[in-house]
Design a protein around this motif. Structure first.
Motif, PDB file in Angstrom:
ATOM      1  N   ILE A  72     -70.804 -16.277-101.954  1.00 47.35           N
ATOM      2  CA  ILE A  72     -71.756 -15.636-101.037  1.00 47.35           C
ATOM      3  C   ILE A  72     -71.241 -15.862 -99.616  1.00 47.35           C
ATOM      4  O   ILE A  72     -71.211 -16.998 -99.133  1.00 47.35           O
ATOM      5  CB  ILE A  72     -73.174 -16.223-101.174  1.00 47.35           C
ATOM      6  CG1 ILE A  72     -73.568 -16.355-102.646  1.00 47.35           C
ATOM      7  CG2 ILE A  72     -74.175 -15.370-100.395  1.00 47.35           C
ATOM      8  CD1 ILE A  72     -73.516 -15.071-103.427  1.00 47.35           C
ATOM      9  N   ILE A  73     -70.812 -14.784 -98.962  1.00 42.65           N
ATOM     10  CA  ILE A  73     -70.250 -14.887 -97.613  1.00 42.65           C
ATOM     11  C   ILE A  73     -71.316 -14.544 -96.588  1.00 42.65           C
ATOM     12  O   ILE A  73     -71.780 -13.400 -96.518  1.00 42.65           O
ATOM     13  CB  ILE A  73     -69.038 -13.945 -97.449  1.00 42.65           C
ATOM     14  CG1 ILE A  73     -67.941 -14.297 -98.462  1.00 42.65           C
ATOM     15  CG2 ILE A  73     -68.492 -14.033 -96.024  1.00 42.65           C
ATOM     16  CD1 ILE A  73     -66.798 -13.297 -98.483  1.00 42.65           C
ATOM     17  N   ASN A  74     -71.720 -15.542 -95.821  1.00 41.61           N
ATOM     18  CA  ASN A  74     -72.676 -15.323 -94.727  1.00 41.61           C
ATOM     19  C   ASN A  74     -71.870 -14.888 -93.506  1.00 41.61           C
ATOM     20  O   ASN A  74     -71.070 -15.656 -92.976  1.00 41.61           O
ATOM     21  CB  ASN A  74     -73.439 -16.618 -94.445  1.00 41.61           C
ATOM     22  CG  ASN A  74     -74.556 -16.414 -93.439  1.00 41.61           C
ATOM     23  OD1 ASN A  74     -74.749 -15.313 -92.926  1.00 41.61           O
ATOM     24  ND2 ASN A  74     -75.305 -17.473 -93.157  1.00 41.61           N
ATOM     25  N   PHE A  75     -72.066 -13.661 -93.067  1.00 44.43           N
ATOM     26  CA  PHE A  75     -71.232 -13.086 -92.012  1.00 44.43           C
ATOM     27  C   PHE A  75     -72.135 -12.560 -90.889  1.00 44.43           C
ATOM     28  O   PHE A  75     -72.491 -11.377 -90.858  1.00 44.43           O
ATOM     29  CB  PHE A  75     -70.369 -11.966 -92.603  1.00 44.43           C
ATOM     30  CG  PHE A  75     -69.177 -11.611 -91.765  1.00 44.43           C
ATOM     31  CD1 PHE A  75     -68.028 -12.378 -91.804  1.00 44.43           C
ATOM     32  CD2 PHE A  75     -69.203 -10.513 -90.929  1.00 44.43           C
ATOM     33  CE1 PHE A  75     -66.919 -12.052 -91.037  1.00 44.43           C
ATOM     34  CE2 PHE A  75     -68.108 -10.177 -90.160  1.00 44.43           C
ATOM     35  CZ  PHE A  75     -66.959 -10.950 -90.206  1.00 44.43           C
ATOM     36  N   PRO A  76     -72.532 -13.418 -89.925  1.00 47.35           N
ATOM     37  CA  PRO A  76     -73.552 -13.040 -88.944  1.00 47.35           C
ATOM     38  C   PRO A  76     -73.097 -12.174 -87.783  1.00 47.35           C
ATOM     39  O   PRO A  76     -73.913 -11.546 -87.121  1.00 47.35           O
ATOM     40  CB  PRO A  76     -74.074 -14.388 -88.433  1.00 47.35           C
ATOM     41  CG  PRO A  76     -72.953 -15.347 -88.673  1.00 47.35           C
ATOM     42  CD  PRO A  76     -72.212 -14.861 -89.871  1.00 47.35           C
ATOM     43  N   SER A  77     -71.775 -12.134 -87.472  1.00 50.91           N
ATOM     44  CA  SER A  77     -71.332 -11.276 -86.360  1.00 50.91           C
ATOM     45  C   SER A  77     -69.827 -11.025 -86.441  1.00 50.91           C
ATOM     46  O   SER A  77     -69.091 -11.776 -87.077  1.00 50.91           O
ATOM     47  CB  SER A  77     -71.661 -11.914 -85.004  1.00 50.91           C
ATOM     48  OG  SER A  77     -70.811 -13.006 -84.734  1.00 50.91           O
ATOM     49  N   SER A 105     -63.214 -13.028 -86.234  1.00 49.34           N
ATOM     50  CA  SER A 105     -63.954 -12.964 -87.494  1.00 49.34           C
ATOM     51  C   SER A 105     -63.067 -12.440 -88.620  1.00 49.34           C
ATOM     52  O   SER A 105     -63.209 -12.865 -89.776  1.00 49.34           O
ATOM     53  CB  SER A 105     -65.191 -12.085 -87.332  1.00 49.34           C
ATOM     54  OG  SER A 105     -64.853 -10.806 -86.824  1.00 49.34           O
ATOM     55  N   ALA A 106     -62.146 -11.525 -88.311  1.00 55.08           N
ATOM     56  CA  ALA A 106     -61.255 -10.982 -89.345  1.00 55.08           C
ATOM     57  C   ALA A 106     -60.341 -12.071 -89.908  1.00 55.08           C
ATOM     58  O   ALA A 106     -60.152 -12.172 -91.127  1.00 55.08           O
ATOM     59  CB  ALA A 106     -60.420  -9.837 -88.771  1.00 55.08           C
ATOM     60  N   ALA A 107     -59.793 -12.901 -89.016  1.00 58.35           N
ATOM     61  CA  ALA A 107     -58.915 -13.989 -89.468  1.00 58.35           C
ATOM     62  C   ALA A 107     -59.707 -15.010 -90.282  1.00 58.35           C
ATOM     63  O   ALA A 107     -59.224 -15.521 -91.305  1.00 58.35           O
ATOM     64  CB  ALA A 107     -58.255 -14.662 -88.266  1.00 58.35           C
ATOM     65  N   GLY A 123     -70.281  -6.130 -83.246  1.00 64.25           N
ATOM     66  CA  GLY A 123     -69.311  -6.882 -82.463  1.00 64.25           C
ATOM     67  C   GLY A 123     -68.017  -6.119 -82.301  1.00 64.25           C
ATOM     68  O   GLY A 123     -68.012  -4.958 -81.895  1.00 64.25           O
ATOM     69  N   SER A 124     -66.925  -6.728 -82.667  1.00 64.31           N
ATOM     70  CA  SER A 124     -65.582  -6.194 -82.413  1.00 64.31           C
ATOM     71  C   SER A 124     -65.203  -5.066 -83.362  1.00 64.31           C
ATOM     72  O   SER A 124     -65.175  -5.242 -84.585  1.00 64.31           O
ATOM     73  CB  SER A 124     -64.562  -7.336 -82.538  1.00 64.31           C
ATOM     74  OG  SER A 124     -63.259  -6.836 -82.702  1.00 64.31           O
ATOM     75  N   ALA A 155     -63.672  -5.067 -87.257  1.00 63.98           N
ATOM     76  CA  ALA A 155     -64.315  -4.276 -88.309  1.00 63.98           C
ATOM     77  C   ALA A 155     -63.272  -3.502 -89.105  1.00 63.98           C
ATOM     78  O   ALA A 155     -63.336  -3.429 -90.344  1.00 63.98           O
ATOM     79  CB  ALA A 155     -65.338  -3.323 -87.692  1.00 63.98           C
ATOM     80  N   VAL A 156     -62.297  -2.926 -88.426  1.00 59.75           N
ATOM     81  CA  VAL A 156     -61.236  -2.169 -89.092  1.00 59.75           C
ATOM     82  C   VAL A 156     -60.420  -3.096 -89.999  1.00 59.75           C
ATOM     83  O   VAL A 156     -60.125  -2.776 -91.154  1.00 59.75           O
ATOM     84  CB  VAL A 156     -60.328  -1.469 -88.057  1.00 59.75           C
ATOM     85  CG1 VAL A 156     -59.123  -0.844 -88.735  1.00 59.75           C
ATOM     86  CG2 VAL A 156     -61.116  -0.414 -87.291  1.00 59.75           C
ATOM     87  N   LYS A 157     -60.057  -4.260 -89.479  1.00 59.38           N
ATOM     88  CA  LYS A 157     -59.270  -5.213 -90.269  1.00 59.38           C
ATOM     89  C   LYS A 157     -60.055  -5.719 -91.483  1.00 59.38           C
ATOM     90  O   LYS A 157     -59.496  -5.886 -92.571  1.00 59.38           O
ATOM     91  CB  LYS A 157     -58.850  -6.397 -89.400  1.00 59.38           C
ATOM     92  CG  LYS A 157     -57.810  -6.053 -88.339  1.00 59.38           C
ATOM     93  CD  LYS A 157     -57.492  -7.283 -87.495  1.00 59.38           C
ATOM     94  CE  LYS A 157     -56.442  -6.973 -86.426  1.00 59.38           C
ATOM     95  NZ  LYS A 157     -56.172  -8.149 -85.571  1.00 59.38           N
TER      96      LYS A 157
END
Length: 674
Positions: free
Chosen positions: A357-362, A374-376, A403-404, A408-410
């Protein structure tokens, strides 16, 4: 919501067009904004905005409307005659700024100050010895759903109801009536002080932000302080004491301690401590009671390795303890806002499955060399999931406001090979949309994937969820649709540290050719959610831009049919089967029933609400919020995993895993999921 940024080079960007003119260079003569810069900065917005290029009468009307909302957002101070007078003062406002005439700002501020003083005088009178609390008071709480008071008598009549609400708020915390009355009066006294203390810089910033918000909901003006906060959120780091602060009844209150920060490591600061004075390493202590939170924060923040002194007021039993604390400022990493993963094990059909479960807030990103992104972070998390042999992943974007764009693309590209992710339009209507592609051929995660969304999943979240849905790479679970923000903003700093403009520079489209503007991304499997109300979404915002559609631009090279990187497309019949099972589970879930009941209750209230009902809801929310703030990281994670939408997303993922394995789904009464 952190705005979607076109580029991560926010500190290196140069404002195009008017902001590069030589007139702004005169800013070096003064530390702050001046009237003569307003038109130049307005032109900077217009030179970059995707839709507007000229200051016309329609835009002028919008600017005044936004400015009035800024002056009195709750509609408790100004009356309709005041509004009419301010509209006369601000008539032909663009001519005034062009002629470097900003007297209208001072004139309107004087009107506001007089009305704030009037309401203070009335509040003192109303809260006299004959005051009686009436929890049955009904009133229209939402300023968007009520008109400006037609005169002083109507304004005071509304204020009576509003004060009843304020008194109830204090009494709900076990405060005695007389103390509650004193606190309410202090609130209005602080309002007078804040209005009196409004600086020229504040007036100019407020006007420029009103101009920006008249263009669309996501353009805005960043003062120096706001720009600093924006950069902190994008970097997920700052230099300070490592504490989240809030303003309550004139006090700066410690809400949370950042793990590993100076305040937490000292053992001397606790949540709910009140900071009453601040001093630097040398020099006197300065009383900060009744100061604006932003000013107190500015005093506490500072360079790594420097010292800050705080005077703390702490409640101890029936008394209060006053103490002085010295802390050494450190670099603070805001880990609570960073991506993280939790692994759970579920048994289905007698077989254990490991879920991540990945919590991804921004979608955070630090533009500095070697900065965090965030991508890295997500790439590392997925590597961990592969190493621990997870059977499936839930990517939780349900509280992610964006955000970025680059990230988002990555991130979308982590789940397929290479190909188009998004197309962005430009100000030039004759120019074709620019395609942004994932160019990394690695498929970081090829297994089953569920993306959890809600009505507040916005911007970059909509790019990722919409792209993965268009490629049939993931099942989207959550609110009926996402927020519907399909625009791209760029943050362009103004020379000489005068702040920045955040301006909408384009609209984006997901690979199926649709804009997410207004419509958002529809969930494949809909769950009841607390934000699924009729007033949450881009289409309800002032001056939101219209949606468009272009031709689809899906990339065949995104798909991998064979080998270790092969991933399976989500089939329509799978979605139908999973949706039927989810509907059955949700109907039996008591937590989802509570959410539906709350939504129905809110809808039934309509425009008019009762003080007692609001206070009950507020009390329950505050108790939950307080428990969250004081809980350990492990406890917070435990509560997070108990959320009904998280648990249902796990159940959907289990179904998806079985379907991708080619196994039939057992009827729910026969299935075993623990």
């Amino acid at each position: 919501m952190i705005s979607l940024s076109m580029s991560q080079k926010i500190k290196l960007a140069i404002v195009a067009g008017a902001l590069a003119t030589s007139s702004l260079a005169y800013a070096q003569q003064k530390d702050g904004l001046e009237c003569r810069y307003l038109t130049v900065i307005e032109q900077g917005f217009l030179a970059n905005h995707v839709k507007y290029s000229v200051r016309d009468s329609e835009l002028q009307t919008r600017v005044v409307e936004q400015y009035l909302k800024r002056l009195d957002p709750s509609k408790i101070y100004l009356t309709q005659p005041d509004i009419d007078q301010i509209k006369k003062i601000t008539n032909n406002v663009f001519d005034k700024t062009k002629n470097k005439d900003c007297a209208f700002l001072d004139q309107t501020q004087k009107i506001v100050l007089e009305r704030v003083k009037d309401r203070l005088a009335f509040a003192k009178l109303y809260l006299g010895k004959d005051f009686k609390f009436d929890p049955a008071t009904e009133f229209t709480f939402d300023p968007e759903k009520k008109a400006w008071p037609k005169d002083t008598a109507e304004a005071n009549d509304y204020l009576k109801k509003y004060i009843q609400f304020q008194i109830g708020n204090y009494m709900a915390t076990d405060m005695k009536m007389e103390e509650a009355k004193k606190n309410v009066i202090k609130n209005y006294e602080r309002a007078v002080k804040r209005t009196q203390d409004t600086t020229e810089d504040d007036l100019y910033s407020g006007y420029l932000d009103s101009f920006a918000r008249a263009l669309d909901p996501h353009s805005s003006f960043f003062s120096r302080d706001v720009l600093e906060d924006f950069e902190i959120q994008m970097r997920l780091s700052l230099e300070g004491i490592g504490a989240t602060l809030s303003s309550q009844d004139g006090f700066t209150v410690v809400e949370q301690l950042v793990p590993g920060g100076a305040a937490a490591k000292s053992g001397l600061i606790e949540p709910q401590d009140k900071i009453v004075a601040v001093g630097q390493e040398k020099g006197p202590m300065e009383n900060v009671i009744d100061q604006d939170l932003k000013d107190v924060v500015k005093k506490i923040r500072g360079a790594k390795g420097t010292k800050v002194r705080l005077t703390i007021l702490r409640k101890t039993g029936d008394g209060k303890k006053r103490m002085d604390v010295t802390l050494v400022r450190e670099k603070v990493s805001l880990e609570d806002d960073a991506a993280s993963i939790t692994f759970t094990e579920k048994e289905v059909g007698g077989v254990k499955k490991k879920l991540g479960i990945i919590n991804f807030p921004s979608f955070y990103a630090d533009s500095r060399r070697g900065g965090r992104s965030s991508a890295a972070d997500l790439k590392k998390i997925i590597k961990e999931a592969n190493e621990k042999k997870a059977d499936g992943l839930v990517l939780d974007l349900s509280t992610n406001g964006g955000g970025s764009l680059e990230d988002a693309v990555k991130i979308a590209g982590l789940f397929f090979q290479t190909g188009n992710v998004v197309k962005q339009s430009s100000k030039n209507e004759g120019r074709a949309e620019a395609a942004l592609r994932d160019t990394d051929p690695t498929v970081d995660w090829a297994g089953p994937l569920v993306v959890l969304t809600s009505r507040i999943s916005a911007s970059a979240s909509e790019i990722v969820s919409g792209t993965l849905q268009d490629y049939k790479r993931a099942v989207i679970v959550g609110g009926d649709h996402t927020y519907g923000k399909g625009s791209v903003q760029s943050v362009l700093p103004i020379p000489n540290d005068l702040g920045a403009i955040k301006v909408t520079v384009g609209m984006f489209f997901i690979p199926g050719g649709k804009s997410t503007q207004h419509r958002g991304v529809d969930a494949d499997i809909v769950l009841p959610g607390p934000f699924s109300t009729d007033d949450v979404g881009e289409k309800y915002m002032d001056y939101s831009l219209p949606p468009k559609t272009i031709d689809a631009f899906l990339s065949p090279e995104a798909y991998v049919k064979e080998g270790p990187s092969a991933w399976k497309e989500v089939k329509t019949e799978w979605v139908k089967s999973m949706k039927d099972r989810s509907t059955e589970r949700v109907a039996k879930n008591e937590e989802f029933k509570k959410i539906v009941d709350e939504l129905n209750k809110a809808k039934a209230r309509g425009k008019v609400i009762r003080v007692s009902e609001v206070l009950k809801d507020k009390n329950e929310k505050e108790k939950k919020d307080k428990a969250k703030k004081t809980a350990s990281k492990a406890k917070k994670n435990e509560e997070y995993l108990k959320r009904p939408d998280i648990q249902e997303a796990e159940s959907v993922l289990l179904d998806l895993i079985l379907l991708q394995e080619g196994k039939a789904l057992l009827p729910l009464k026969q299935a075993s999921a623990k």
